[in-house]
Design an enzyme around this catalytic site. Structure first.
Site, PDB file in Angstrom:
ATOM      1  N   ARG A  74      -0.408 -11.976   3.176  1.00  0.00           N
ATOM      2  CA  ARG A  74      -1.235 -11.833   4.381  1.00  0.00           C
ATOM      3  C   ARG A  74      -2.711 -11.771   4.005  1.00  0.00           C
ATOM      4  NH1 ARG A  74       0.819  -6.576   6.860  1.00  0.00           N
ATOM      5  NH2 ARG A  74      -0.810  -6.963   8.396  1.00  0.00           N
ATOM      6  N   HIS A 104      -0.317  10.070   7.823  1.00  0.00           N
ATOM      7  CA  HIS A 104      -0.860   8.780   7.400  1.00  0.00           C
ATOM      8  C   HIS A 104      -2.062   8.438   8.260  1.00  0.00           C
ATOM      9  CE1 HIS A 104      -1.009   4.731   5.752  1.00  0.00           C
ATOM     10  NE2 HIS A 104      -1.272   4.331   6.978  1.00  0.00           N
ATOM     11  N   SER A 157       4.239  -2.603   8.301  1.00  0.00           N
ATOM     12  CA  SER A 157       3.839  -2.310   6.928  1.00  0.00           C
ATOM     13  C   SER A 157       3.695  -0.802   6.715  1.00  0.00           C
ATOM     14  CB  SER A 157       2.519  -3.030   6.626  1.00  0.00           C
ATOM     15  OG  SER A 157       1.987  -2.623   5.393  1.00  0.00           O
ATOM     16  N   ASP A 215       6.960  -5.171   1.279  1.00  0.00           N
ATOM     17  CA  ASP A 215       5.612  -4.984   1.824  1.00  0.00           C
ATOM     18  C   ASP A 215       4.556  -5.435   0.829  1.00  0.00           C
ATOM     19  OD1 ASP A 215       3.721  -3.884   3.847  1.00  0.00           O
ATOM     20  OD2 ASP A 215       3.151  -2.640   2.134  1.00  0.00           O
ATOM     21  N   LYS A 230       6.734   2.011   4.829  1.00  0.00           N
ATOM     22  CA  LYS A 230       6.439   2.908   3.709  1.00  0.00           C
ATOM     23  C   LYS A 230       6.688   4.356   4.096  1.00  0.00           C
ATOM     24  CE  LYS A 230       2.646   0.593   3.285  1.00  0.00           C
ATOM     25  NZ  LYS A 230       1.345   0.015   2.935  1.00  0.00           N
TER      26      LYS A 230
END
Lengths: 434, 434
Positions: free
Chosen positions: A168, A82, A183, A161, A187
């Site tokens: 947000r 990621h 967050s 999320d 995931k």
């Protein structure tokens, strides 16, 4: 539990309990906590922070809000990857087939690009026919057969999320290391890999502008992953200039292919090799870092990784012919250049403004759901450190009928600094958290 | 202006501009700023603060959100009075007729009690027939004829405060000196007096628990008033124990009447004299503080202030006979006492718990709109500093059929501390801001 007492506790700088946090996540989803209470707590978290234990509880509650992908019936070492995102960040598209060609399994679920430029999914969709919406069973079959597959996050993954991020986004509460970390990690945990390598971007074109924030984000995410039983490491990489030379969806696909042919830009190649080597080590394919780098390099230079990408494209409905024939990719009808206004050396090429320029041309979204133009974008002709004469092209703008061209050119001029001396060299990898 | 940028500015500790603040107040009222954005900004204000200039802009924007009372056709020096509220705080009911009897005009608009105990309006409504909902013209006529009138705030006064307060109440964003100051001062400015004396309560039974917060609130409110052209002063008074001996609506009316007959408790009498003297000085009726105190004392001891209160009661629809006949006031059917569990000295009689005890008996509201029982409440039999023998009554609980009796008695036991020595004396007035 009265939710107002939870808000007051965080407002006053106290820690929240597991029950407080579960009640928050559950309440936001089922409507028991109205948006105006959730946003007050989010702002209190932004300003008061959360410790690693609270952040882990938040992450776990978010994971439990939806489904988890079960990869137990996919053989091999699954290693996720990621990136926190940056301008020209095409690493996943190179890295997933590369690591797969070295023997790890790379199940990658991505989000849409929310910032200036397209996200990984948008870039892949520049390939004619490419589908990012495979059902989970098909995703797993491609993983079994090819070793790499990149799809969009399914709707049932971490619904908390989605709801919290939307709130947000409109309440100026995105900028919080614990909230960002929870967050991302919720995931990644829901996606079911056993190991994970994080690329935390740092600099002008990244969410984290300075090295200490980037490092704290990396440490927070690694701590969350460890508490959840994940093998996880983070690499902090520089995002002051765009990564590579290409910014824009089809243009970046070409750069990915070039990189897998051994002709990629040095910064992109360096990031891919470092992350790839760590994926091999975390996946247990290599125990020695130097051997892992050699193996990654060999997969790239031998063409094996390129072949893996071609198979992945084909199995995801795309045209594998793009690998050898770039004319099968969408191309912008027109080009323009921004020329050097004085002779000298390119001192800075600020990623933020370049990203916005690319977005203005149509390569990114102003808001979720906007259509993007896969063909347009920017190619850097004179990267940081290049010597230029007056009138020499600095960047090439690939545009459609002049759309956004003037604004994009102005942004590029703002992004670029020309000076008299060579700028000091910068390392692309600036830190690691293991 | 994107409102999210306003939130982000305050989140990052920057000042807001007048336009930012106007857009906030206007947007909250007309719906352009949704509740979830408003509450995020409110929390950022709670944690980042606002300077006096921002607080003044907020106050002015709130005043402009509704009507202002025009008192220009009421002759004489109008001097308002406001208390931040405490347990047993019945000062306005004594002070308004007292100051009026000395020659100033006291136009008083009050809110309902939001905390433990009833507010000034609830106390006055314990008088049979008393109306707090006079139209503004009738209010002004009573002021012309009597010199004092106490009614509820009209709906058209500072609608932005009503909306913001409701949101703050459910998002743990009440506790902020600039927000409290703007809320109070917007209403006082809209009420149209030319001068104002503020009673800022400080201690266990008040909103401000410590002297430095109380002083900052006082300074902030005085600064706002000055910027708006008001003659304004604040007195900081102690609220560690209930003010006076009675807590509960009809019980407090009796104590007010006793005070205007020269038989009030010393703490209440001292607060009334100090505030009254300042009102006379601010109203220009006396220039010398000592002379003002003498004049206030004379009005009280001569019975002139009591006569003024009787006229005010009559003109507001109430039964003026209560002044001499307390049996015309509602009385609770039953009484119980909490007895001293050991001999010694009453060291503490914490106002917060006594207030909650009174509320549990039915004298206050758990939520807006709840009905209150005018008859029930608590009378302190042994105030702080009293020497007691075992079994001697400490407080007398006036209850209706045992409702809340056990919980109230337990709260009273919690509130009271009995020790071996006399507690050190405490001054009731602990500060002034002029």
């Amino acid at each position: 539990m009265r939710f107002i007492d939870v808000i007051a506790r965080k407002r006053d700088g106290h820690g929240l309990s597991r029950d407080d946090i579960d009640g928050f996540v559950h309440g936001v989803l089922n409507g028991a906590v109205p948006d105006y209470q959730a946003s007050a707590l989010l702002m209190a978290i932004v300003l008061r922070g959360m410790d690693d234990q609270e952040t882990s509880w938040l992450t776990e509650a978010m994971v439990r809000s939806g489904d988890r992908v079960d990869l137990s019936d996919v053989a091999g070492a699954t290693v996720g990857k990621h990136s926190t995102g940056g301008v020209g960040d095409k690493v996943s598209i190179v890295l997933a087939p590369l690591a797969a060609a070295c023997g790890v399994v790379v199940p990658k679920m991505s989000g849409r690009g929310l910032g200036h430029t397209g996200g990984t999914l948008d870039k892949l969709e520049a390939i004619p026919g490419f589908r990012v919406d495979l059902p989970v069973e098909a995703f797993k079959q491609v993983l079994r057969d090819v070793g790499a597959c990149i799809i969009g996050q399914t709707a049932s993954l971490v619904p908390a999320d989605k709801k919290l991020y939307a709130l947000r986004d409109v309440t100026a509460t995105v900028e919080s290391i614990p909230l960002i970390a929870a967050s991302v990690m919720s995931k990644k945990l829901a996606e079911g890999s056993r190991a994970l390598v994080l690329d935390v971007k740092c600099g002008d074109g990244a969410f984290m502008k300075d090295a200490s924030s980037a490092r704290r984000l990396a440490e927070t995410m690694v701590a969350i992953g460890r508490r959840a039983g994940l093998r996880v490491e983070a690499v902090v990489t520089r995002m002051d200039e765009p990564l590579g030379r290409a910014v824009g969806n089809a243009l970046e696909i070409i750069e990915c292919l070039e990189t897998l042919k051994g002709a990629g830009p040095p910064d992109l190649t360096a990031v891919v090799e470092r992350l790839g080597a760590r994926m091999l080590v975390l996946g247990g394919v290599e125990s020695d870092a130097a051997a892992a780098v050699r193996r990654v390099r060999d997969a790239r230079l031998s063409g094996r990784a390129l072949a893996t990408l071609a198979r992945m494209i084909e199995r995801q409905g795309g045209d594998p012919g793009v690998v050898d024939d770039y004319t099968r990719l969408p191309a912008a009808p027109s080009r323009a250049v921004v020329e050097a206004w004085r002779p000298g050396c390119v001192m800075e090429l600020r990623a933020g403004a370049i990203g916005r320029a690319s977005s203005v041309l149509g390569a990114g979204r102003a808001r979720a759901g906007d259509a993007i133009d896969p063909a347009v974008g920017i190619v850097v002709a004179a990267p940081r450190g290049a010597e230029v004469v007056r009138g020499q092209p600095l960047v090439e703008l690939h545009h459609r009928d002049g759309r956004g061209l003037d604004a994009a050119a102005a942004l590029c001029r703002e992004a670029i600094e020309i000076g008299d001396e060579l700028p000091p060299p910068r390392e692309i990898v600036i830190g690691e958290v293991r």
